[in-house]
Write a protein that holds these residues in place. Sequence first.
Motif, mmCIF file in Angstrom:
data_model
loop_
_atom_site.group_PDB
_atom_site.id
_atom_site.type_symbol
_atom_site.label_atom_id
_atom_site.label_comp_id
_atom_site.label_asym_id
_atom_site.label_seq_id
_atom_site.Cartn_x
_atom_site.Cartn_y
_atom_site.Cartn_z
ATOM 1 N N VAL A 1 1.709 -1.713 5.214
ATOM 2 C CA VAL A 1 2.294 -1.840 3.887
ATOM 3 C C VAL A 1 2.410 -3.316 3.541
ATOM 4 N N CYS A 2 1.874 -3.674 2.389
ATOM 5 C CA CYS A 2 2.065 -5.006 1.807
ATOM 6 C C CYS A 2 2.468 -4.742 0.357
ATOM 7 N N PHE A 3 3.786 -4.675 0.150
ATOM 8 C CA PHE A 3 4.298 -4.174 -1.129
ATOM 9 C C PHE A 3 3.639 -4.898 -2.305
ATOM 10 N N PRO A 4 3.225 -4.148 -3.353
ATOM 11 C CA PRO A 4 3.471 -2.714 -3.554
ATOM 12 C C PRO A 4 2.296 -1.822 -3.140
ATOM 13 N N TYR A 5 1.605 -2.221 -2.071
ATOM 14 C CA TYR A 5 0.411 -1.481 -1.682
ATOM 15 C C TYR A 5 0.539 -0.924 -0.275
ATOM 16 N N VAL A 6 -0.146 0.204 -0.072
ATOM 17 C CA VAL A 6 -0.394 0.743 1.256
ATOM 18 C C VAL A 6 -1.869 0.495 1.546
ATOM 19 N N VAL A 7 -2.147 -0.135 2.684
ATOM 20 C CA VAL A 7 -3.529 -0.420 3.077
ATOM 21 C C VAL A 7 -3.883 0.511 4.225
ATOM 22 N N ALA A 8 -5.009 1.193 4.092
ATOM 23 C CA ALA A 8 -5.428 2.164 5.116
ATOM 24 C C ALA A 8 -6.826 1.811 5.608
ATOM 25 N N LEU A 9 -7.074 2.078 6.888
ATOM 26 C CA LEU A 9 -8.373 1.792 7.522
ATOM 27 C C LEU A 9 -8.937 3.086 8.081
ATOM 28 N N ASP A 10 -10.223 3.341 7.749
ATOM 29 C CA ASP A 10 -10.911 4.464 8.392
ATOM 30 C C ASP A 10 -12.210 3.955 8.996
ATOM 31 N N SER B 1 -1.628 2.147 -4.351
ATOM 32 C CA SER B 1 -0.377 1.670 -4.936
ATOM 33 C C SER B 1 0.775 2.590 -4.560
ATOM 34 N N MET B 2 1.881 1.992 -4.112
ATOM 35 C CA MET B 2 3.090 2.780 -3.847
ATOM 36 C C MET B 2 3.808 3.121 -5.159
ATOM 37 N N LEU B 3 3.393 2.504 -6.250
ATOM 38 C CA LEU B 3 4.089 2.697 -7.521
ATOM 39 C C LEU B 3 3.545 3.891 -8.290
ATOM 40 N N ASP B 4 2.216 4.011 -8.330
ATOM 41 C CA ASP B 4 1.647 5.155 -9.063
ATOM 42 C C ASP B 4 0.731 6.013 -8.194
ATOM 43 N N GLN B 5 0.705 5.693 -6.861
ATOM 44 C CA GLN B 5 -0.024 6.486 -5.873
ATOM 45 C C GLN B 5 -1.544 6.520 -6.117
ATOM 46 N N GLN B 6 -2.059 5.621 -6.934
ATOM 47 C CA GLN B 6 -3.494 5.605 -7.194
ATOM 48 C C GLN B 6 -4.189 4.655 -6.232
ATOM 49 N N GLN B 7 -5.432 5.002 -5.890
ATOM 50 C CA GLN B 7 -6.233 4.098 -5.067
ATOM 51 C C GLN B 7 -6.716 2.960 -5.950
#
Length: 886
Positions: free
Chosen positions: A282-291, A299-305
């Motif tokens: 988490v690096c506010f306001p974002y969630v960063v994911a690795l696959d 975005s943690m605010l509107d849940q959009q990629q």
Amino acid sequence: MDENSGGARELAPPDLHLPLKLRAAANMMSTKAFTLVPAIEREQLLSDRDRGLLECVECCGRNLYVGTSDCFVYHFLLEEKTLPGGSATFTATRQLHRHLGFKKAVSELRAASALSRLLVLCDGCISLVHMLSLEPVPSGARIKGATAFALNENPVSGDPFCVEVCIISVKRRTIQVFLVYEDRVQIVREVSTPEQPLAVAVDGHFLCLALTTQYIILNYSTGAAQDLFPFCSEERRPIVKRIGRQEFLLAGPGGLGMFATVAGISQRAPVRWSENVIGAAVCFPYVVALDDEFITVHSMLDQQQKQTLPFKEGHILQDFEGRVIVATSKGVYILVPLPLEKQIQDLLASHRVEEALVLAKGARRNIPKEKFQVMYRRILLQAGFIQFAQLQFLEAKELFRSGQLDVRELISLYPLLLPTSSSFTRSHPPLHEFADLNQLTQGDQDKVAKCKRFLMSYLNEVRSTEVANGYKEDIDTALLKLYAEADHDSLLDLLVTENFCLLPDSAAWLEKHKKYFALGLLYHYNHQDAAAVQLWVSIVNGDIQDSTRSDLYEYIVDFLTYSTDPDLVWRHADWVLQRSQEVGVQVFTKRPLDEQQSGFNPDDIISCLKKYPQALVKYLEHLVTERRLQKEEYHTHLAVLYLDEVLQQRPCTPDKDAEVTETQAKLRRLLQESDLYRVHFLMDRTRGAGLPLESAILHGKLEQHEEALHILVHELADFPAAEDYCLWRSEGRDPPYRQRLFHLLLAVYLGPGPAAPARTVAAVDLLNRHAVEFDAAQVLQLLPGTWSVQLLRPFLMGAMRDSIHARRTTQVAVGLARSENLIYKYDKMKLKGSSVRLSDKKLCQMCQNPFLEPVFVRYPNGGLVHTHCAASRHTEPSSPSAGART
């Protein structure tokens, strides 16, 4: 390159090749939130003869540690530089590296900067080494039997010289809690779990655990557990990350990143990421994911990629004090976040207003309050102008209101609307990219009209609010210009209520658009009534054209009527009277009474109105009938004017049956009701003029009743008028006077003269209708003996009834008087029946002297006084009211 070299070259992330369709989908609604920058490449990490691969990473301040598969730990110093274009680069300088003496890979690294220690997990053992020298602690303190561990960033021990470490023990279904000091470790708790734990994060007393089939929250102090949701360890790798105080991020089912608090609830909506997520941060306001192939930003605010970065072979993604690091087995990269302000500006530049506002609101927690408020207001205004340019006026208005727009920013888009005297300059940096409305609308007149209607509405709303404070002149002047240009009905409403329109600009604009009536209102509001009236007079005269009011003449008359400037009224009095005497005279007749006393003397007005007879009559009527001025001159003058007009209206050959004109009716009413005119003067004017009724009224005023009744009965044969005359002249007089008049009329009826039969009938009717007004005895002496009783039956019955009523009323009065006298006699007898003892010691209650003679006055309350004292003061002793004496 030398092994210790600090230089770092631009290195593209591994495998940037993507299918075209996937890249298009990734960029469709992308936001550039991060830039992937290389930090350590393989050449810096390992030599050609080394076979180790990167297994884990730790970063603490400028210190970067790397653990490898061949049990080495490397220490680097990171230096960040910002290039002129604003992008960041990192230089990693290798310091030391050390082999830990095991044959297995380094699994995890965690720095405890407060202790200057690095915790290293390798081969099931957590060792303590110095952060700089990488030397093991002399005591050899270590934790054995650990498969994974986590530091408690919200410790509960309260000891600043230790860190709390939670490990997953090699013992089945066991979690252990240790306190780690500089050179020793101490176990403080061992907790059993329902299933084998696979991953752990800790916050205070709360453990967030990924078990083989589910996630749970476990309070290791109380032992209370809270199930979260199912998890299948055989299908995917668990992720448990502490992201803030008492909150965790978990890899949930269905490719969802789930948020959970220590209470077992979710206060944020989940984000959707890949089914095969390897790591998350988490690096506010974002969630960063690795696959396996990408780094995705949500975005943690509107849940959009928001962003997708290709990144193959990655297996590490961690955040360290806000710095997000990703790594492959051969290199380390840093995700550098773009400043939030730049991200927001990029979104606004793409007209993605809603996303920009959501991001701006979310930035509140990372920016000082005052700075945030300034930034957020500016963003709201920028968004407002974007919506305005897209003709989304409702949204724009709300954004302008929330951002506290200096409304002159908006007005300045419209050419010539700001006053020439305005000192306004647009905000810098600019809030929008438009020079003016023409550029914004590309000359589309329909859009221009819509924008002007919006501005009219917006200015009308804000002009009476705090938004307008400090520049009300600019707002009202712009609003006036818009109304005038659009021929809007509200123009007049603006000018007749409180406003701050600047006279020079507004006057020129109104004249340009031929709004002369409105210009007059503007002059009036600015206390230039003379200019206003002159302008309106020009419109009425046809010198200039303005059809705003079809009743402008009447408006001018009304305006002058309520004007407090006598000079202005006198200056235009002739003009209003020349156009219409009846309407023009209202400037004098309808004027408020308190203003009529100053500058408007009735004699002066009458002198002015001599040229306008109709107006003069109206004004005199006003003085006599409305103001009721008791001045003989006005009453006589009005009567003479009435008389002159009546004589002018009469035909050459008088006809007594001619219909009475309105003026003649007014003359008669004035002659009857007024007692102030010169009767003899008017009598001379009516003599021989063929106005018998008016003459009769004048005779009546002189108490010449016989002459008056003779005219009414013999000349006019108007018997009802004769009766009305008697009633009129006897009104308010005593009964004998009234009786004398009726007897006089009866005598005229019965006297000699023409139309005797008709007068006889009138006499009978008079007697029968007004029986109470006559003395029956006198009437019977006057009546001819030939008249039958039946003919006078109503009169006789009325006379008898009146006589009987009078007699009975007198009898009642006498009876009441006798009763009252009897009561007085009884009271007197009662008083006389009681004895009074008088001695030389008895004192007068008034003068307080003794009685020298047996003569006194006794009051009903028993008080005794001297006769001379009672005569001088007729009040009871010790009583404020008058008392009866005996």
